[in-house]
Motif scaffolding. Structure first.
Motif, PDB file in Angstrom:
ATOM      1  N   TRP A  23     -53.995  21.932 -22.033  1.00  0.00           N
ATOM      2  CA  TRP A  23     -52.979  23.417 -22.436  1.00  0.00           C
ATOM      3  C   TRP A  23     -52.593  24.030 -21.779  1.00  0.00           C
ATOM      4  N   VAL A  24     -51.678  24.601 -21.581  1.00  0.00           N
ATOM      5  CA  VAL A  24     -50.801  25.683 -21.524  1.00  0.00           C
ATOM      6  C   VAL A  24     -50.515  26.223 -22.514  1.00  0.00           C
ATOM      7  N   PHE A  25     -51.131  27.992 -22.482  1.00  0.00           N
ATOM      8  CA  PHE A  25     -51.356  28.756 -23.724  1.00  0.00           C
ATOM      9  C   PHE A  25     -50.203  30.267 -23.135  1.00  0.00           C
ATOM     10  N   ARG A  26     -49.392  31.093 -24.428  1.00  0.00           N
ATOM     11  CA  ARG A  26     -48.724  31.510 -23.947  1.00  0.00           C
ATOM     12  C   ARG A  26     -49.650  33.107 -24.543  1.00  0.00           C
ATOM     13  N   VAL A  27     -49.580  34.048 -24.062  1.00  0.00           N
ATOM     14  CA  VAL A  27     -50.610  34.906 -24.819  1.00  0.00           C
ATOM     15  C   VAL A  27     -49.752  36.152 -24.456  1.00  0.00           C
ATOM     16  N   GLY A  28     -49.935  36.657 -25.908  1.00  0.00           N
ATOM     17  CA  GLY A  28     -49.153  37.985 -25.149  1.00  0.00           C
ATOM     18  C   GLY A  28     -47.789  38.372 -25.929  1.00  0.00           C
ATOM     19  N   GLU A  29     -47.311  38.950 -26.285  1.00  0.00           N
ATOM     20  CA  GLU A  29     -45.403  39.265 -26.814  1.00  0.00           C
ATOM     21  C   GLU A  29     -44.801  39.095 -26.226  1.00  0.00           C
ATOM     22  N   GLY A  30     -43.546  38.765 -26.541  1.00  0.00           N
ATOM     23  CA  GLY A  30     -42.271  38.066 -25.471  1.00  0.00           C
ATOM     24  C   GLY A  30     -42.216  36.946 -24.608  1.00  0.00           C
ATOM     25  N   LYS A  31     -41.822  36.926 -23.442  1.00  0.00           N
ATOM     26  CA  LYS A  31     -42.145  36.392 -22.996  1.00  0.00           C
ATOM     27  C   LYS A  31     -44.287  35.775 -22.389  1.00  0.00           C
ATOM     28  N   GLY A  32     -44.736  37.290 -22.230  1.00  0.00           N
ATOM     29  CA  GLY A  32     -46.090  36.662 -21.957  1.00  0.00           C
ATOM     30  C   GLY A  32     -46.556  36.546 -21.116  1.00  0.00           C
ATOM     31  N   SER A  33     -47.860  36.318 -21.024  1.00  0.00           N
ATOM     32  CA  SER A  33     -48.795  35.264 -19.484  1.00  0.00           C
ATOM     33  C   SER A  33     -49.019  33.955 -20.298  1.00  0.00           C
ATOM     34  N   LEU A  34     -49.286  33.645 -19.514  1.00  0.00           N
ATOM     35  CA  LEU A  34     -49.867  31.687 -19.444  1.00  0.00           C
ATOM     36  C   LEU A  34     -51.704  31.509 -18.758  1.00  0.00           C
ATOM     37  N   VAL A  35     -51.737  31.121 -19.813  1.00  0.00           N
ATOM     38  CA  VAL A  35     -52.983  30.626 -19.441  1.00  0.00           C
ATOM     39  C   VAL A  35     -53.412  29.146 -19.925  1.00  0.00           C
ATOM     40  N   GLU A  36     -54.668  28.703 -19.044  1.00  0.00           N
ATOM     41  CA  GLU A  36     -54.425  26.980 -18.815  1.00  0.00           C
ATOM     42  C   GLU A  36     -56.167  26.917 -19.648  1.00  0.00           C
ATOM     43  N   THR A  37     -56.336  26.063 -20.437  1.00  0.00           N
ATOM     44  CA  THR A  37     -57.866  25.164 -20.897  1.00  0.00           C
ATOM     45  C   THR A  37     -57.672  24.068 -20.957  1.00  0.00           C
ATOM     46  N   VAL A  38     -58.979  23.189 -20.286  1.00  0.00           N
ATOM     47  CA  VAL A  38     -59.260  21.838 -19.898  1.00  0.00           C
ATOM     48  C   VAL A  38     -59.928  21.157 -20.899  1.00  0.00           C
ATOM     49  N   LEU A  39     -60.228  19.875 -21.066  1.00  0.00           N
ATOM     50  CA  LEU A  39     -60.838  19.646 -22.665  1.00  0.00           C
ATOM     51  C   LEU A  39     -61.455  17.991 -21.236  1.00  0.00           C
ATOM     52  N   ILE A  40     -62.811  17.850 -21.048  1.00  0.00           N
ATOM     53  CA  ILE A  40     -63.173  16.573 -20.152  1.00  0.00           C
ATOM     54  C   ILE A  40     -63.828  15.631 -21.174  1.00  0.00           C
ATOM     55  N   PRO A  41     -63.947  14.581 -21.272  1.00  0.00           N
ATOM     56  CA  PRO A  41     -65.029  13.592 -21.803  1.00  0.00           C
ATOM     57  C   PRO A  41     -65.236  13.215 -21.117  1.00  0.00           C
ATOM     58  N   ALA A  42     -66.212  12.806 -21.881  1.00  0.00           N
ATOM     59  CA  ALA A  42     -67.822  12.068 -21.057  1.00  0.00           C
ATOM     60  C   ALA A  42     -68.583  10.834 -21.775  1.00  0.00           C
ATOM     61  N   GLU A  43     -69.591  10.514 -21.019  1.00  0.00           N
ATOM     62  CA  GLU A  43     -70.403   9.987 -21.739  1.00  0.00           C
ATOM     63  C   GLU A  43     -72.068  10.278 -21.051  1.00  0.00           C
ATOM     64  N   ASP A  44     -72.901  10.332 -22.290  1.00  0.00           N
ATOM     65  CA  ASP A  44     -74.430  10.742 -21.170  1.00  0.00           C
ATOM     66  C   ASP A  44     -75.532   9.996 -22.132  1.00  0.00           C
ATOM     67  N   LYS A  45     -76.275  10.432 -22.402  1.00  0.00           N
ATOM     68  CA  LYS A  45     -77.226  10.420 -23.465  1.00  0.00           C
ATOM     69  C   LYS A  45     -77.612  10.183 -24.594  1.00  0.00           C
ATOM     70  N   THR A  46     -76.792  10.865 -24.900  1.00  0.00           N
ATOM     71  CA  THR A  46     -76.618  11.674 -26.499  1.00  0.00           C
ATOM     72  C   THR A  46     -75.594  10.888 -27.404  1.00  0.00           C
ATOM     73  N   GLY A  47     -74.689  10.350 -26.170  1.00  0.00           N
ATOM     74  CA  GLY A  47     -73.261   9.460 -27.227  1.00  0.00           C
ATOM     75  C   GLY A  47     -72.303  10.096 -26.649  1.00  0.00           C
ATOM     76  N   SER A  48     -70.950  10.510 -27.035  1.00  0.00           N
ATOM     77  CA  SER A  48     -69.679  10.726 -26.622  1.00  0.00           C
ATOM     78  C   SER A  48     -70.044  12.122 -26.522  1.00  0.00           C
ATOM     79  N   ARG A  49     -69.381  12.806 -25.031  1.00  0.00           N
ATOM     80  CA  ARG A  49     -69.474  14.253 -24.827  1.00  0.00           C
ATOM     81  C   ARG A  49     -67.723  14.394 -24.481  1.00  0.00           C
ATOM     82  N   LYS A  50     -67.091  15.872 -25.769  1.00  0.00           N
ATOM     83  CA  LYS A  50     -66.304  16.629 -25.507  1.00  0.00           C
ATOM     84  C   LYS A  50     -66.121  17.742 -24.381  1.00  0.00           C
ATOM     85  N   THR A  51     -66.293  17.833 -23.517  1.00  0.00           N
ATOM     86  CA  THR A  51     -66.528  19.019 -22.644  1.00  0.00           C
ATOM     87  C   THR A  51     -64.877  20.407 -22.713  1.00  0.00           C
ATOM     88  N   LEU A  52     -65.403  21.326 -22.989  1.00  0.00           N
ATOM     89  CA  LEU A  52     -64.027  22.569 -23.212  1.00  0.00           C
ATOM     90  C   LEU A  52     -64.397  23.625 -22.197  1.00  0.00           C
TER      91      LEU A  52
END
Length: 411
Positions: free
Chosen positions: A108-137
């Motif tokens: 995701w690219v998020f806009r933060v702040g007022e008006g045009k603001g600034s942009l930041v990014e967030t990444v979610l990575i899925p995987a499988e491990d010994k505990t089952g499905s994992r989703k790491t943000l």
């Protein structure tokens, strides 16, 4: 003389501008409840003349059922809901771009702040491990970064500002909500299993907002995450590592990337202020604060593999010596090149040989699987669509171009 814009102080024929007199009052700035901890919400409701248990009720609606409409909070009185509508809001950062990779990675690219603001990014990575499905943000804590690590694309845009708690926790809120937009409220549940404060920015340089956000992540009235599944990654702000040990119990990761001070000064400039001896000692103190159920059993060492720079056999031996008295797990990260990057990725064979040296010495050492390349979501690519508001990127690109020209002329 004709009157022009509303709000002008001009007068005509000696008469006061009536438009100025009849301007609407500025709307009341609503309180965003999204980034408030339970303690902050309890005080907020007590100040409203309400019982503080309302804080836990509202937190559950926001962070467990992902509700932003006060009218849907059915265990709260209608009178209080009406009051909250007037003075409060539940507002996550605006999503201006989202992309889902074929391997399950989401960005995701998020806009933060007022008006045009600034942009930041967030990444979610899925995987499988010994505990089952994992989703790491992977969550960002700042717009840009002030540390200017030489191999990191994010650092080349410079530092713009810190994120607020609502902008930080809003990334986790949106990632969870993305899996249940069409799920009835009563059936919604948390999808993200792990959080790493490892996105844009240095978390320990936005300490208070990051600490508040992590407390919401751990709170049973919010996300109820295990402290072993919340990790803060730092490039080595030593005094703040010590403060973190006093304030919260989460897992710690160190962006190391070099086994000696000379090389680390080049790759991670903050090392000039807090050299390796100080950093390793701070990590040892962090682990010493251990409790029976603590997340502080070890420190994760992040080590990006740069071809011919930090991937030689002697570097592996230096790393063994550096970490011999620090319980740690080592994560080798294949470098992800970006435009004008002055480095290349180590070969697969070189990375495997480096791993074998560390593993044979008894360290748990893994090679991070590169994910999300098709959406620029891999580690080191978080600069993405973020607008550069400083001169750093231009200066850096000019420096690389000049270096390449010198190499060509010598050739």
């Amino acid at each position: 003389m004709a009157l022009e814009a509303v709000g002008s102080s001009l007068v005509s024929d000696g008469q006061q501008n009536t438009a100025t007199l009849h301007q609407p009052a500025n709307p009341v700035q609503k309180v965003n409840l999204l980034g408030m901890s339970r303690a902050e919400l309890e005080k907020f409701f007590e100040d409203l003349g309400e019982k503080k248990f309302r804080a836990g009720q509202v937190m559950k609606w926001i962070h467990q059922y992902f509700v932003t409409d006060f009218a849907e909070m059915t265990n709260i009185s209608g009178k209080l809901r009406d009051k909250l509508v007037q003075i409060c809001e539940i507002k996550a950062p605006e999503v201006v771009h989202r992309n889902y990779s074929k391997d399950g990675t989401r960005k995701w690219v998020f806009r933060v702040g007022e008006g045009k603001g600034s942009l930041v990014e967030t990444v979610l990575i899925p995987a499988e491990d010994k505990t089952g499905s994992r989703k790491t943000l992977c969550i960002s804590s700042q717009v840009g970064c002030a540390l200017d690590c030489s191999f990191c694309s994010t650092g080349k845009q410079g530092f713009q500002r810190d994120l607020t708690p609502a902008e930080i926790i809003g990334q986790l809120w949106m990632a969870n909500f993305s899996y249940m937009e069409d799920v009835p409220v009563a059936e919604r549940e948390r999808s993200v299993t792990n959080v790493v404060m490892m996105g844009m920015g240095e978390p320990l340089l936005n300490y208070d907002a990051v600490l508040s956000s992590m407390r919401i992540m751990l709170d049973d009235f919010a996300y109820g995450m295990s402290k072993r599944r919340v990790t803060l990654s730092t490039s080595g702000v030593v005094p703040k590592i010590d403060q973190l040990a006093q304030d919260i119990d989460v897992a710690l990761a160190i962006s190391l990337h070099a086994p000696n001070d000379e090389l680390r000064n080049e790759l991670v400039p903050i090392n000039k202020k807090y050299p390796l001896e100080q950093l390793i000692t701070a990590c040892q103190r962090y682990i010493a604060k251990d409790g029976n159920e603590s997340a502080r059993k070890h420190v994760t060492i992040e080590y990006v593999m740069l071809d011919g720079v930090n991937d030689q056999p002697e570097h592996a031996q230096q790393l063994l010596k550096l970490l011999k008295n620090l319980p740690s797990k080592i994560n080798l990260i294949p470098f992800n090149p970006f435009p004008h990057a002055p480095y290349g990725r180590s070969s697969r064979n070189r990375i495997i040989a480096f791993q074998k040296t560390l593993s044979d010495a008894g360290f748990v050492c893994t090679i991070r699987q590169t994910r999300g390349d098709d959406i620029d979501a891999a580690c080191g690519q978080l600069v993405g669509q973020v607008a550069d508001r400083t001169r750093r990127a231009a200066q850096w690109q000019k420096k690389i171009a000049e270096k390449n020209e010198i190499i060509r002329s010598k050739g």
